[in-house]
Design an enzyme around this catalytic site. Sequence first.
Site, PDB file in Angstrom:
ATOM      1  CG  ASP A   5      -1.821   1.198   1.317  1.00 18.67           C
ATOM      2  OD1 ASP A   5      -1.889   1.958   0.330  1.00 18.67           O
ATOM      3  OD2 ASP A   5      -2.471   1.382   2.357  1.00 18.67           O
ATOM      4  CG  ASP A  52      -2.140   7.194   1.465  1.00 17.43           C
ATOM      5  OD1 ASP A  52      -1.980   8.427   1.365  1.00 17.43           O
ATOM      6  OD2 ASP A  52      -3.247   6.665   1.660  1.00 17.43           O
ATOM      7  CG  ASP A 106       0.686   1.032   6.015  1.00 16.21           C
ATOM      8  OD1 ASP A 106       1.185   0.363   6.932  1.00 16.21           O
ATOM      9  OD2 ASP A 106      -0.345   1.701   6.154  1.00 16.21           O
TER      10      ASP A 106
END
Length: 415
Positions: free
Chosen positions: A99, A101, A318
């Site tokens: 992930d 972001d 992450d």
Amino acid sequence: MGFRTAAETYFVQSLFRRFYENRYVDVYVPTEIARREFGYMPFGHRVMVRHLSFKSFEELRRTLAREAPQHVYRSAAIYQFPQAPMEEKGWERAELIFDIDADHLGTTCLKNHDYVLCLGCGVVLEVKQPACPSCGSGEVTDVKMVCDTCLQAAKAEISKLVSFMEEDFGISHDSYVLNYSGNRGYHLAVTAEEVMGLDRYARQEIVDYVSGAHIDFRFYGLPVTGRGEKGPGYTDGGWAGRCAREALKVLNSIAAGDGLLRAKVLQRVGDGGLRGLSEVARYWADGPRWDLLKTGRRFPQLETIFELAVDSAAVHVDTVVTTDVHRILRLADSLNGKTGLKACRVDINRLEDFDPLNDAVALDKEPEVYVWVVRCPEFRLAGEKYGPFKNEKAMLPAHVAAYLLCRGVARLVKE
């Protein structure tokens, strides 16, 4: 903060329902769908409906069309009994999930479009508070928008990650499911059999590798101490080559006057060291000159450039997401309830051309509706620019109004 009125919830959910009824076609279908856990967040609720299983994609599609949820998730794992409680599911294996972001990338643009907003009076607060000191309203919310700068930074991170997967781990494109998150980042699911059975500790090792954790320049023959020693070269494999190539980019950026990099270097090596590094780049054209970064018995310039190179080459992921073998993640090609955008799949070969704020727009443009926008910077959506808005009424296409309502910066009003 959710929608402020039932009318707003109904408006956005009706757009979501039309998407799932009419436009949810040619979408991502997880392999072994009957052995996956699914979950969704209904509109107007704060508790997820979890531990669902579907025998077929058609059953899933009918459920989404009926429920029109705000968010949809699926497990990375394959279970014996996906509908059972977690301790009874019978975990077998799981995709390797990453992930990325924009929140975690520290882009300077965040200060321009992330803020704490009082929805009562439109004042921007310095910190989140239970009530607005200006008007006393308890409707205080964190606003997090996106722009081309932070989305481009997230795209650069996912490109680096794909490079690691291909070049360092030998995993081909056939084993990737890459999708835009529908908001501020990207998800990559690696489905190769070689990674499916890895436990959380092995996944942590992969995270440490791609994020450049624990890398020391002494691992790569630095500093060079004798004649003929060269250190890492541009064509070397793994981290050695990455450090050499990124060191060249860092030196060129310093020489070109990159203010942020020069500030970091100045803090580490002082004005004299900065001037010296500004001159070094010209000698690196044909190959790394690590020897020019060593001065006497100490080598602060070498340490600084190497650390900056590692940080530039590393992927900022992450960790919790990747190491959790029971993780559920947003279902690719479903709608993101924070924006109304589609978490659409991305062809890795066309990643550079992918435009999230155009290609991920999936809701209908009709009807046009009036909204009261409390405060919002200028933004781009589906090829058009809107705003900036500040305590004003605007008539907007449905997909734009939904975007602002989902962001929590507007409310639906009558003519």
